[in-house]
Design an enzyme around this catalytic site. Sequence first.
Site, PDB file in Angstrom:
ATOM      1  N   ASP A  26       0.834  -1.207   0.000  1.00  0.00           N
ATOM      2  CA  ASP A  26       0.000   0.000   0.000  1.00  0.00           C
ATOM      3  C   ASP A  26       0.873   1.262   0.000  1.00  0.00           C
ATOM      4  OD1 ASP A  26      -1.488  -2.247   0.721  1.00  0.00           O
ATOM      5  OD2 ASP A  26      -2.808  -1.128   2.056  1.00  0.00           O
ATOM      6  N   HIS A  28      -0.582   4.814  -0.242  1.00  0.00           N
ATOM      7  CA  HIS A  28      -1.269   5.849   0.549  1.00  0.00           C
ATOM      8  C   HIS A  28      -0.614   7.231   0.454  1.00  0.00           C
ATOM      9  CE1 HIS A  28      -4.416   3.446   2.266  1.00  0.00           C
ATOM     10  NE2 HIS A  28      -3.595   2.604   2.854  1.00  0.00           N
ATOM     11  N   ASP A  55      -4.394   0.784  -2.997  1.00  0.00           N
ATOM     12  CA  ASP A  55      -4.417   1.788  -1.934  1.00  0.00           C
ATOM     13  C   ASP A  55      -3.344   2.835  -2.233  1.00  0.00           C
ATOM     14  OD1 ASP A  55      -6.637   0.815  -0.724  1.00  0.00           O
ATOM     15  OD2 ASP A  55      -5.699   0.359   1.206  1.00  0.00           O
ATOM     16  N   HIS A  82      -9.328   1.779  -0.736  1.00  0.00           N
ATOM     17  CA  HIS A  82      -9.294   3.243  -0.746  1.00  0.00           C
ATOM     18  C   HIS A  82      -9.459   3.800  -2.161  1.00  0.00           C
ATOM     19  CE1 HIS A  82      -8.283   4.229   3.490  1.00  0.00           C
ATOM     20  NE2 HIS A  82      -7.879   2.967   3.486  1.00  0.00           N
TER      21      HIS A  82
HETATM   22 MN   LIG Z   1      -6.467  -1.416   2.060  1.00  0.00          MN
END
Ligand SMILES: [Mn+2]
Length: 246
Positions: A26, A28, A55, A82
Amino acid sequence: MIETIEVSRVKRFAANTAGRDFAVGDIHGHFTRLQAALDAAGFDPAVDRLFSVGDLVDRGPECRDVIDWLAKPWFHPVRGNHDDYVVRFDTCDTENWVYNGGSWFAGLAWDEQREFAAQFADLPIAIEVETAQGLIGIVHADCPFPSWDQLRAELESPESNKRLRLVQNSCMWSRRRIEQNETEGIEGLRALVVGHTPLRSPATLGNVIHIDTAGWMPDRGYFTLLDLDTLETIPATRPALTHDFD
Ligand SMILES: [Mn+2]
Protein backbone atom coordinates in the site's frame (compact mmCIF):
# COMPACT_ATOMS: atom_id res chain seq x y z
CA MET A 1 -27.37 5.08 -28.69
CA ILE A 2 -26.67 2.80 -25.76
CA GLU A 3 -23.37 3.52 -24.11
CA THR A 4 -21.48 0.44 -23.00
CA ILE A 5 -18.49 0.59 -20.71
CA GLU A 6 -15.79 -1.98 -21.24
CA VAL A 7 -14.18 -2.71 -17.91
CA SER A 8 -11.29 -5.09 -17.68
CA ARG A 9 -11.40 -6.41 -14.13
CA VAL A 10 -8.52 -8.83 -14.70
CA LYS A 11 -5.41 -7.61 -16.50
CA ARG A 12 -2.76 -10.06 -17.75
CA PHE A 13 0.89 -9.22 -18.41
CA ALA A 14 3.33 -11.34 -20.40
CA ALA A 15 6.69 -12.13 -18.83
CA ASN A 16 9.19 -9.28 -18.72
CA THR A 17 12.12 -10.53 -20.77
CA ALA A 18 13.99 -7.21 -20.73
CA GLY A 19 14.07 -6.29 -17.05
CA ARG A 20 12.77 -7.02 -13.58
CA ASP A 21 9.24 -7.04 -12.19
CA PHE A 22 8.49 -5.86 -8.67
CA ALA A 23 5.40 -5.64 -6.50
CA VAL A 24 4.95 -3.10 -3.72
CA GLY A 25 2.48 -2.77 -0.83
CA ASP A 26 0.00 0.00 0.00
CA ILE A 27 1.30 3.46 -1.00
CA HIS A 28 -1.27 5.85 0.55
CA GLY A 29 0.02 9.09 -0.95
CA HIS A 30 3.70 8.58 -0.18
CA PHE A 31 5.21 8.64 -3.65
CA THR A 32 8.46 10.35 -2.60
CA ARG A 33 9.15 7.49 -0.19
CA LEU A 34 8.17 4.98 -2.87
CA GLN A 35 10.59 6.56 -5.34
CA ALA A 36 13.36 6.35 -2.72
CA ALA A 37 12.65 2.62 -2.35
CA LEU A 38 12.79 2.17 -6.13
CA ASP A 39 16.08 4.09 -6.30
CA ALA A 40 17.54 1.92 -3.54
CA ALA A 41 16.64 -1.18 -5.56
CA GLY A 42 18.19 0.23 -8.74
CA PHE A 43 14.80 0.25 -10.46
CA ASP A 44 15.22 0.99 -14.18
CA PRO A 45 12.05 2.54 -15.65
CA ALA A 46 13.29 1.73 -19.17
CA VAL A 47 12.91 -2.03 -18.66
CA ASP A 48 11.59 -2.78 -15.15
CA ARG A 49 7.92 -2.81 -14.12
CA LEU A 50 6.28 -1.98 -10.80
CA PHE A 51 3.03 -3.72 -9.86
CA SER A 52 1.10 -2.25 -6.95
CA VAL A 53 -1.41 -3.94 -4.64
CA GLY A 54 -3.34 -0.65 -4.64
CA ASP A 55 -4.42 1.79 -1.93
CA LEU A 56 -2.62 4.50 -3.86
CA VAL A 57 -4.25 7.40 -1.99
CA ASP A 58 -5.64 8.61 1.38
CA ARG A 59 -3.69 9.32 4.59
CA GLY A 60 -0.46 10.57 2.95
CA PRO A 61 0.52 14.05 1.74
CA GLU A 62 0.99 13.38 -2.00
CA CYS A 63 -2.35 11.88 -3.06
CA ARG A 64 -2.73 14.22 -6.02
CA ASP A 65 0.55 12.94 -7.47
CA VAL A 66 -1.17 9.64 -8.25
CA ILE A 67 -2.25 11.07 -11.61
CA ASP A 68 1.42 11.43 -12.64
CA TRP A 69 2.12 7.88 -11.48
CA LEU A 70 -0.83 6.41 -13.37
CA ALA A 71 0.66 7.95 -16.51
CA LYS A 72 3.93 6.05 -16.09
CA PRO A 73 4.01 3.15 -18.58
CA TRP A 74 5.79 0.87 -16.10
CA PHE A 75 3.41 1.38 -13.15
CA HIS A 76 0.54 -1.13 -12.89
CA PRO A 77 -1.74 -1.04 -9.83
CA VAL A 78 -4.81 -3.07 -8.90
CA ARG A 79 -7.70 -1.35 -7.13
CA GLY A 80 -7.58 -1.18 -3.33
CA ASN A 81 -10.46 -0.38 -1.00
CA HIS A 82 -9.29 3.24 -0.75
CA ASP A 83 -9.08 3.52 -4.54
CA ASP A 84 -12.63 2.18 -4.70
CA TYR A 85 -13.81 5.11 -2.54
CA VAL A 86 -12.55 7.39 -5.33
CA VAL A 87 -14.42 5.38 -7.99
CA ARG A 88 -17.65 5.64 -5.94
CA PHE A 89 -16.99 9.16 -4.63
CA ASP A 90 -20.49 10.46 -5.30
CA THR A 91 -22.28 7.54 -3.60
CA CYS A 92 -19.89 6.20 -0.96
CA ASP A 93 -19.98 6.69 2.83
CA THR A 94 -18.06 9.98 2.84
CA GLU A 95 -17.91 10.25 6.61
CA ASN A 96 -16.22 6.87 6.86
CA TRP A 97 -13.90 7.76 3.97
CA VAL A 98 -12.79 11.05 5.55
CA TYR A 99 -12.24 9.23 8.85
CA ASN A 100 -9.92 6.87 6.97
CA GLY A 101 -7.82 9.61 5.37
CA GLY A 102 -9.97 10.75 2.45
CA SER A 103 -10.22 14.46 3.26
CA TRP A 104 -7.77 15.38 0.45
CA PHE A 105 -10.44 14.40 -2.10
CA ALA A 106 -13.00 16.82 -0.69
CA GLY A 107 -10.54 19.63 -1.43
CA LEU A 108 -10.53 18.92 -5.16
CA ALA A 109 -12.66 20.83 -7.65
CA TRP A 110 -15.66 18.91 -9.04
CA ASP A 111 -14.08 18.36 -12.46
CA GLU A 112 -10.90 17.11 -10.79
CA GLN A 113 -12.93 14.68 -8.69
CA ARG A 114 -14.57 13.41 -11.89
CA GLU A 115 -11.17 12.97 -13.53
CA PHE A 116 -9.74 11.04 -10.57
CA ALA A 117 -12.82 8.80 -10.48
CA ALA A 118 -12.63 8.12 -14.21
CA GLN A 119 -8.98 7.11 -14.02
CA PHE A 120 -9.47 4.96 -10.92
CA ALA A 121 -12.43 3.19 -12.56
CA ASP A 122 -9.91 1.75 -15.02
CA LEU A 123 -7.93 0.03 -12.25
CA PRO A 124 -8.39 -3.74 -12.47
CA ILE A 125 -9.42 -5.79 -9.44
CA ALA A 126 -6.84 -8.44 -10.25
CA ILE A 127 -3.59 -8.60 -12.19
CA GLU A 128 -1.77 -11.70 -13.37
CA VAL A 129 1.88 -11.65 -14.39
CA GLU A 130 3.65 -14.44 -16.23
CA THR A 131 7.10 -15.36 -14.93
CA ALA A 132 9.56 -18.09 -15.93
CA GLN A 133 8.54 -20.02 -12.81
CA GLY A 134 4.78 -19.65 -13.25
CA LEU A 135 1.87 -17.24 -12.95
CA ILE A 136 1.79 -14.57 -10.22
CA GLY A 137 -1.57 -13.15 -9.14
CA ILE A 138 -2.04 -9.75 -7.51
CA VAL A 139 -5.09 -8.41 -5.63
CA HIS A 140 -5.33 -5.80 -2.89
CA ALA A 141 -6.53 -7.90 0.05
CA ASP A 142 -7.34 -11.52 -0.82
CA CYS A 143 -8.60 -14.06 -3.34
CA PRO A 144 -11.85 -15.35 -1.82
CA PHE A 145 -11.73 -18.68 -3.72
CA PRO A 146 -9.39 -21.68 -3.49
CA SER A 147 -8.49 -21.33 -7.18
CA TRP A 148 -7.37 -18.41 -9.32
CA ASP A 149 -9.36 -19.69 -12.30
CA GLN A 150 -12.54 -19.35 -10.24
CA LEU A 151 -11.73 -15.77 -9.26
CA ARG A 152 -10.99 -14.90 -12.89
CA ALA A 153 -14.29 -16.43 -14.03
CA GLU A 154 -16.27 -14.64 -11.29
CA LEU A 155 -14.72 -11.29 -12.21
CA GLU A 156 -14.95 -11.70 -15.98
CA SER A 157 -18.38 -13.34 -16.22
CA PRO A 158 -20.30 -12.53 -13.01
CA GLU A 159 -23.71 -14.17 -12.61
CA SER A 160 -25.13 -10.93 -11.16
CA ASN A 161 -24.04 -7.43 -10.21
CA LYS A 162 -24.71 -8.29 -6.58
CA ARG A 163 -22.41 -11.33 -6.75
CA LEU A 164 -19.74 -9.27 -8.54
CA ARG A 165 -19.88 -6.61 -5.83
CA LEU A 166 -19.43 -9.27 -3.12
CA VAL A 167 -16.46 -10.82 -4.89
CA GLN A 168 -14.84 -7.47 -5.59
CA ASN A 169 -15.33 -6.37 -1.99
CA SER A 170 -13.65 -9.54 -0.73
CA CYS A 171 -10.72 -8.91 -3.07
CA MET A 172 -10.37 -5.35 -1.74
CA TRP A 173 -11.30 -5.67 1.95
CA SER A 174 -10.91 -9.20 3.35
CA ARG A 175 -8.41 -9.88 6.16
CA ARG A 176 -9.73 -13.40 6.77
CA ARG A 177 -6.66 -15.28 5.48
CA ILE A 178 -4.07 -13.37 7.51
CA GLU A 179 -6.24 -13.12 10.64
CA GLN A 180 -7.05 -16.83 10.62
CA ASN A 181 -3.56 -17.82 9.53
CA GLU A 182 -4.91 -19.87 6.60
CA THR A 183 -2.18 -21.74 4.76
CA GLU A 184 -4.16 -23.54 2.02
CA GLY A 185 -3.04 -21.07 -0.62
CA ILE A 186 -4.41 -20.52 -4.12
CA GLU A 187 -4.50 -23.20 -6.80
CA GLY A 188 -3.39 -22.24 -10.29
CA LEU A 189 -0.78 -19.72 -9.21
CA ARG A 190 2.88 -19.81 -8.36
CA ALA A 191 2.12 -17.07 -5.83
CA LEU A 192 -0.58 -14.57 -4.92
CA VAL A 193 0.68 -11.16 -3.80
CA VAL A 194 -1.50 -9.04 -1.50
CA GLY A 195 -1.28 -5.96 0.74
CA HIS A 196 -3.99 -4.21 2.84
CA THR A 197 -2.83 -5.47 6.25
CA PRO A 198 0.31 -3.70 7.54
CA LEU A 199 2.90 -6.13 8.90
CA ARG A 200 6.31 -5.74 10.54
CA SER A 201 7.81 -7.91 7.80
CA PRO A 202 6.42 -9.73 4.74
CA ALA A 203 4.58 -12.97 5.57
CA THR A 204 3.95 -16.03 3.41
CA LEU A 205 0.89 -18.23 4.07
CA GLY A 206 0.91 -21.18 1.68
CA ASN A 207 1.64 -19.47 -1.65
CA VAL A 208 0.09 -16.15 -0.58
CA ILE A 209 2.65 -13.42 0.08
CA HIS A 210 1.61 -10.45 2.23
CA ILE A 211 3.93 -7.57 1.34
CA ASP A 212 2.46 -4.49 3.03
CA THR A 213 5.14 -3.33 5.45
CA ALA A 214 3.50 0.08 5.91
CA GLY A 215 5.82 2.16 3.75
CA TRP A 216 3.33 4.99 4.24
CA MET A 217 3.79 5.13 8.04
CA PRO A 218 6.62 7.58 8.72
CA ASP A 219 9.30 6.11 10.99
CA ARG A 220 7.23 2.98 11.63
CA GLY A 221 7.11 1.19 8.32
CA TYR A 222 9.07 0.74 5.09
CA PHE A 223 8.35 -0.18 1.49
CA THR A 224 9.07 -3.78 0.57
CA LEU A 225 9.72 -4.53 -3.09
CA LEU A 226 9.03 -8.16 -4.01
CA ASP A 227 10.95 -9.44 -7.05
CA LEU A 228 8.33 -11.47 -8.96
CA ASP A 229 10.96 -13.72 -10.57
CA THR A 230 12.98 -14.69 -7.48
CA LEU A 231 10.27 -13.94 -4.85
CA GLU A 232 13.02 -12.28 -2.84
CA THR A 233 12.38 -8.95 -1.14
CA ILE A 234 14.26 -5.67 -1.11
CA PRO A 235 15.19 -4.98 1.62
CA ALA A 236 15.78 -8.61 2.59
CA THR A 237 15.05 -7.95 6.27
CA ARG A 238 13.30 -5.26 8.31
CA PRO A 239 15.50 -2.14 8.50
CA ALA A 240 16.12 -0.24 11.74
CA LEU A 241 13.26 2.25 12.18
CA THR A 242 12.61 5.08 14.61
CA HIS A 243 9.55 3.41 16.09
CA ASP A 244 7.97 -0.02 16.08
CA PHE A 245 4.28 0.21 15.36
CA ASP A 246 3.13 -2.55 17.64
MN1 LIG B 1 -6.47 -1.42 2.06
